[in-house]
Design a protein around this motif. Sequence first.
Motif, mmCIF file in Angstrom:
data_model
loop_
_atom_site.group_PDB
_atom_site.id
_atom_site.type_symbol
_atom_site.label_atom_id
_atom_site.label_comp_id
_atom_site.label_asym_id
_atom_site.label_seq_id
_atom_site.Cartn_x
_atom_site.Cartn_y
_atom_site.Cartn_z
ATOM 1 N N TYR A 54 0.805 -1.219 0.000
ATOM 2 C CA TYR A 54 0.000 0.000 0.000
ATOM 3 C C TYR A 54 0.844 1.277 0.000
ATOM 4 O O TYR A 54 0.483 2.268 -0.640
ATOM 5 C CB TYR A 54 -0.920 0.022 1.224
ATOM 6 C CG TYR A 54 -2.040 -0.994 1.182
ATOM 7 C CD1 TYR A 54 -2.784 -1.196 0.025
ATOM 8 C CD2 TYR A 54 -2.368 -1.743 2.306
ATOM 9 C CE1 TYR A 54 -3.826 -2.117 -0.012
ATOM 10 C CE2 TYR A 54 -3.407 -2.667 2.284
ATOM 11 C CZ TYR A 54 -4.126 -2.854 1.118
ATOM 12 O OH TYR A 54 -5.152 -3.774 1.082
ATOM 13 N N ARG A 55 1.988 1.230 0.742
ATOM 14 C CA ARG A 55 2.727 2.483 0.936
ATOM 15 C C ARG A 55 4.192 2.402 0.485
ATOM 16 O O ARG A 55 4.913 3.389 0.568
ATOM 17 C CB ARG A 55 2.685 2.887 2.419
ATOM 18 C CG ARG A 55 1.287 3.073 2.967
ATOM 19 C CD ARG A 55 1.326 3.632 4.380
ATOM 20 N NE ARG A 55 2.060 2.781 5.309
ATOM 21 C CZ ARG A 55 1.531 1.719 5.919
ATOM 22 N NH1 ARG A 55 0.259 1.388 5.681
ATOM 23 N NH2 ARG A 55 2.245 1.007 6.763
ATOM 24 N N GLY A 56 4.619 1.211 0.078
ATOM 25 C CA GLY A 56 6.024 1.075 -0.265
ATOM 26 C C GLY A 56 6.930 1.052 0.951
ATOM 27 O O GLY A 56 8.142 1.287 0.845
ATOM 28 N N ASP A 57 6.365 0.760 2.121
ATOM 29 C CA ASP A 57 7.129 0.652 3.366
ATOM 30 C C ASP A 57 7.690 -0.760 3.455
ATOM 31 O O ASP A 57 6.957 -1.725 3.661
ATOM 32 C CB ASP A 57 6.211 0.951 4.552
ATOM 33 C CG ASP A 57 6.919 0.814 5.901
ATOM 34 O OD1 ASP A 57 8.086 0.360 5.927
ATOM 35 O OD2 ASP A 57 6.292 1.143 6.927
ATOM 36 N N ASN A 58 8.996 -0.900 3.326
ATOM 37 C CA ASN A 58 9.637 -2.212 3.240
ATOM 38 C C ASN A 58 10.173 -2.718 4.571
ATOM 39 O O ASN A 58 11.013 -3.636 4.594
ATOM 40 C CB ASN A 58 10.778 -2.153 2.212
ATOM 41 C CG ASN A 58 10.272 -1.832 0.821
ATOM 42 O OD1 ASN A 58 9.200 -2.277 0.431
ATOM 43 N ND2 ASN A 58 11.037 -1.042 0.077
ATOM 44 N N THR A 59 9.699 -2.152 5.684
ATOM 45 C CA THR A 59 10.220 -2.518 6.996
ATOM 46 C C THR A 59 10.147 -4.026 7.247
ATOM 47 O O THR A 59 11.067 -4.621 7.832
ATOM 48 C CB THR A 59 9.447 -1.774 8.105
ATOM 49 O OG1 THR A 59 9.516 -0.373 7.867
ATOM 50 C CG2 THR A 59 10.023 -2.111 9.470
ATOM 51 N N GLY A 60 9.068 -4.665 6.820
ATOM 52 C CA GLY A 60 8.893 -6.091 7.093
ATOM 53 C C GLY A 60 9.356 -7.010 5.990
ATOM 54 O O GLY A 60 9.143 -8.222 6.069
#
Length: 286
Positions: A54-60
């Motif tokens: 959804y947001r391009g947040d690759n933390t996981g």
Amino acid sequence: MPTDDTERAITLGANSYGKSGVRLVHVVRDSPRHDLRDLTVHTALAGDLDATHYRGDNTGVLPTDSQKHTVYAFAREGIGSIEGFAERLARHFADTAPAIRSARVRVEEHPWRRTGEHSFARGDGGELRTAEAAYGDGAVRFTAGVRDLLLLNTTGSAFGGFLTDRYTTLPETEDRILATAVDAAWTYETTGDDAWFDASFAAARAALLEAFADTYSLSLQQTLYAVGERILRAVPETGEVRLSLPNRHHYLYDLEPFGLDNPGLVFQAGDLPYGLIEGTVRREAP
């Protein structure tokens, strides 16, 4: 009244990601007689990955490049059975990456034939041994099998009594070549150590070969069921067998234009198109 698509919510469905086609060769050198294993490994991880979609947040997100390196690092400690190797990798990914809830690791083994103490040759057919371990919620599910196992009976096969219509030209036959390239996958309802997996695979493969060889086939469908049934009886821990059998057609070649008879000696091996017979043979629920 139909719902306006513009008013319907759009959301992410089932998803996974991983590294495909990791080519791994492992050599055991603890004696002058070396042992060789040649594998292709595929990983697929799933879990709480909404943020990256959804947001391009690759933390996981554990990079697929890291997954590749993990395969090679785990191989440093040895392979064992490919089922066991797949399980060790799947458990590692699901248990150590915080966002990952489940992992599937599929392994294909490429056969090499020994020709010397440290020499090997390839080229005898295209058969692969396959295995998959799917791990999540503390449980692991195993699938083993073969792919592209080339089999052929020069007799002991017939095909007749089939439905005909205005487009049917196929003649009935009481004696034909039956050839196929078997893709088979069977599930295990239990787990075991490396020796158990190897022995179970050997028993299932032997049952497959025996069923194909000693079944007088009236159809490739009949052969499919006979193969699946034989594997389930040979390995009681199996739950179901999925089979895909392409019919590798062999056509008796017409030599009459050359003044020659052909009493079942010369055949043209067909390519495309081909018949494809697929099915699952399973145990009834208790």
